[in-house]
Design a protein around this motif. Structure first.
Motif, short mmCIF file in Angstrom:
data_model
loop_
_atom_site.label_atom_id
_atom_site.label_comp_id
_atom_site.label_asym_id
_atom_site.label_seq_id
_atom_site.Cartn_x
_atom_site.Cartn_y
_atom_site.Cartn_z
N VAL A 1 -24.78 10.79 17.01
CA VAL A 1 -24.04 12.05 16.89
C VAL A 1 -23.42 12.34 18.25
O VAL A 1 -24.05 12.91 19.14
CB VAL A 1 -24.98 13.20 16.47
CG1 VAL A 1 -24.23 14.52 16.49
CG2 VAL A 1 -25.54 12.93 15.08
N SER A 2 -22.21 11.88 18.43
CA SER A 2 -21.52 12.04 19.71
C SER A 2 -20.02 11.90 19.47
O SER A 2 -19.58 11.52 18.38
CB SER A 2 -21.99 10.98 20.72
OG SER A 2 -21.53 9.70 20.34
N LEU B 1 -9.02 15.86 24.54
CA LEU B 1 -9.71 17.02 23.98
C LEU B 1 -11.03 16.64 23.33
O LEU B 1 -11.86 17.51 23.03
CB LEU B 1 -8.82 17.73 22.96
CG LEU B 1 -7.62 18.50 23.52
CD1 LEU B 1 -6.69 18.94 22.41
CD2 LEU B 1 -8.10 19.72 24.31
N THR B 2 -11.23 15.34 23.09
CA THR B 2 -12.48 14.85 22.52
C THR B 2 -13.44 14.40 23.60
O THR B 2 -14.64 14.69 23.55
CB THR B 2 -12.21 13.68 21.55
OG1 THR B 2 -11.28 14.13 20.55
CG2 THR B 2 -13.48 13.21 20.88
N ASN C 1 -29.99 11.99 17.80
CA ASN C 1 -30.01 12.09 19.26
C ASN C 1 -29.93 13.54 19.71
O ASN C 1 -29.56 14.43 18.95
CB ASN C 1 -28.90 11.24 19.89
CG ASN C 1 -27.54 11.51 19.30
OD1 ASN C 1 -27.36 11.38 18.09
ND2 ASN C 1 -26.59 11.89 20.13
N THR C 2 -30.27 13.77 20.95
CA THR C 2 -30.53 15.12 21.45
C THR C 2 -29.28 15.98 21.64
O THR C 2 -29.40 17.16 21.98
CB THR C 2 -31.29 15.04 22.79
OG1 THR C 2 -30.60 14.14 23.68
CG2 THR C 2 -32.71 14.55 22.57
N ASP C 3 -28.08 15.41 21.43
CA ASP C 3 -26.87 16.24 21.48
C ASP C 3 -26.68 17.02 20.18
O ASP C 3 -25.89 17.96 20.12
CB ASP C 3 -25.62 15.37 21.71
CG ASP C 3 -25.62 14.73 23.09
OD1 ASP C 3 -26.46 15.10 23.92
OD2 ASP C 3 -24.78 13.85 23.32
N MET C 4 -27.41 16.62 19.17
CA MET C 4 -27.17 17.12 17.82
C MET C 4 -27.35 18.63 17.72
O MET C 4 -26.54 19.34 17.08
CB MET C 4 -28.09 16.41 16.84
CG MET C 4 -27.70 16.54 15.38
SD MET C 4 -28.63 15.36 14.39
CE MET C 4 -27.79 15.53 12.82
N GLU C 5 -28.41 19.15 18.37
CA GLU C 5 -28.69 20.57 18.22
C GLU C 5 -27.60 21.42 18.86
O GLU C 5 -27.31 22.53 18.39
CB GLU C 5 -30.09 20.91 18.80
CG GLU C 5 -30.13 21.31 20.24
CD GLU C 5 -29.88 20.15 21.20
OE1 GLU C 5 -29.54 20.43 22.36
OE2 GLU C 5 -30.02 18.98 20.81
N ASN D 1 -21.94 16.39 11.66
CA ASN D 1 -21.97 15.64 12.92
C ASN D 1 -22.02 14.14 12.67
O ASN D 1 -21.33 13.36 13.32
CB ASN D 1 -23.19 16.06 13.74
CG ASN D 1 -23.01 17.38 14.44
OD1 ASN D 1 -22.54 17.44 15.56
ND2 ASN D 1 -23.36 18.45 13.76
N SER D 2 -22.86 13.74 11.73
CA SER D 2 -23.06 12.31 11.48
C SER D 2 -21.85 11.68 10.80
O SER D 2 -21.53 10.51 11.05
CB SER D 2 -24.30 12.11 10.60
OG SER D 2 -25.42 12.72 11.17
#
Length: 373
Positions: A161-162, A196-197, A12-16, A112-113
């Protein structure tokens, strides 16, 4: 299941952005152009079809104006990419865990994953332990845990990935330690880590602390420690805001109306009329597409069985569920999306609360579980 989710995770696009923050933390002297190059080289190797690397699909329906070309611009423009990172620094504990996995030797993308997949497994272990405690029935606890493991929002958060899976785990841990382990201090620590998350959980915890204060005698919580603990949550939330360079209005527009290529240095002016129009157009669709209406049916059915306005226990149950739904609606006004993977924490809290109300063999509001037999 956890391994399957890791092996088949979404790019997903948050990954980068999360990968960029890992490199920025590990190599503070590295220029943004080098970080940008490292991130997209790794993504190109892992997934050549990642958003921004391939051609723009003109048929893609845009939620916010400019969304279809936004990630293409990020992949080509290090300056725009640098400002994109500022949207994600508000999740410092999640970013810290990402960096910790990277330090252990995993690649930035794998780090991330791994968080989501491992959090998924730990959530199920925690649920199983909790169900054993309250049901006193291993078979039933096991069956319910297996069914929850197949719950689509939980699996979605495990594949994305979030910060959704990790925040859900920390939310459940704070509840478990407060209600079962009776450790108010440690529960407050996990609540801080949850904020904090995902900072928006501050809304939920604020309402919960109000409920705890109202029933502090039954819960055997002293006023001074309660206020001190909440003070730490307030400080945690405002500490995040102190490092946040992107205003809420710019964040809203970037996600839902018009993409901001430079949300820090050149944000577009906020339009109240656009905000109201978007809220009005989405509120019913988002709510009906979630699991909240279905869960509300079960809440009403179960609570109606023994409901009494004169019973403080049933009053507390109604107030708790009212807090959950009130938090969700207030959160929607701030960030108008009820994506199921983001709501997995609320879903699980509702489901576990209903299991407790309907089937519990113990009273978790007593001094110990033994007292409730």
């Amino acid at each position: 299941m956890s391994y399957y989710l890791y092996a088949n995770h979404y790019y997903n696009t948050d990954m980068e952005a999360y990968m960029g923050l890992i490199y920025k933390t590990e190599y503070p002297e590295m220029k943004i152009e080098e970080i940008h190059q490292k991130v997209y080289d790794e993504l190109r190797e892992k997934n050549p079809d990642f958003a921004g690397l391939g051609p723009v699909d003109p048929m893609v329906k845009e939620l916010a104006k400019g969304e279809s070309t936004y990630y293409k611009i990020l992949s080509q423009n290090p300056k725009a990419y640098e400002e994109e990172l500022q949207l994600f620094v508000v999740k410092p504990f999640y970013n810290f865990i990402n960096w910790a996995f990277f330090k252990l030797g995993f690649s930035a993308s794998a780090s991330n994953s791994l968080i989501s997949a491992i959090s998924y497994a730990l959530i199920l272990i925690l649920i199983f332990i909790f169900l054993i405690k309250i049901l006193k029935n291993y078979s039933l606890a096991f069956i319910i845990t297996i069914l929850i493991s197949l719950f689509k929002p939980l699996q979605e958060s495990g594949r994305h990935v979030s910060a959704d899976s990790l925040s859900c785990l920390l939310l459940l841990l704070s509840f478990y330690i407060f209600l079962v382990r009776k450790n108010f201090f440690l529960a407050g620590i996990f609540a801080m880590l949850c904020i904090l998350t995902r900072p928006e959980y501050f809304i939920f915890y604020s309402f919960l602390y109000g409920l705890i204060y109202f029933y502090r005698n039954r819960l055997q919580v002293k006023t001074v420690p309660l206020l001190i603990s909440y003070g730490y949550l307030v400080l945690t939330f405002f500490l995040i805001q102190a490092f946040n360079q992107v205003s809420w209005s710019a964040l809203f527009m970037n996600q839902f109306t018009k993409v901001q290529i430079y949300p820090v240095s050149q944000p577009d002016p906020f339009s109240l009329s656009d905000y109201i129009h978007f809220i009005k157009s989405k509120i019913m669709l988002e709510f009906n597409a979630s699991y909240f209406p279905l869960l509300l049916i079960f809440i009403i059915i179960i609570l109606a069985n023994n409901f009494s306005l004169n019973n403080k226990k049933t009053q507390a149950q109604v107030l708790f569920f009212a807090i959950v739904y009130g938090t969700v609606m207030l959160r929607f006004l701030v960030f108008p999306s009820l994506a199921n993977r983001m709501m997995s924490g609320f879903y699980l809290i509702i489901i576990l609360a209903l299991v407790y109300i309907q089937n519990s063999k113990v009273d978790i509001f007593k001094n110990s579980l033994e007292d409730g037999k």
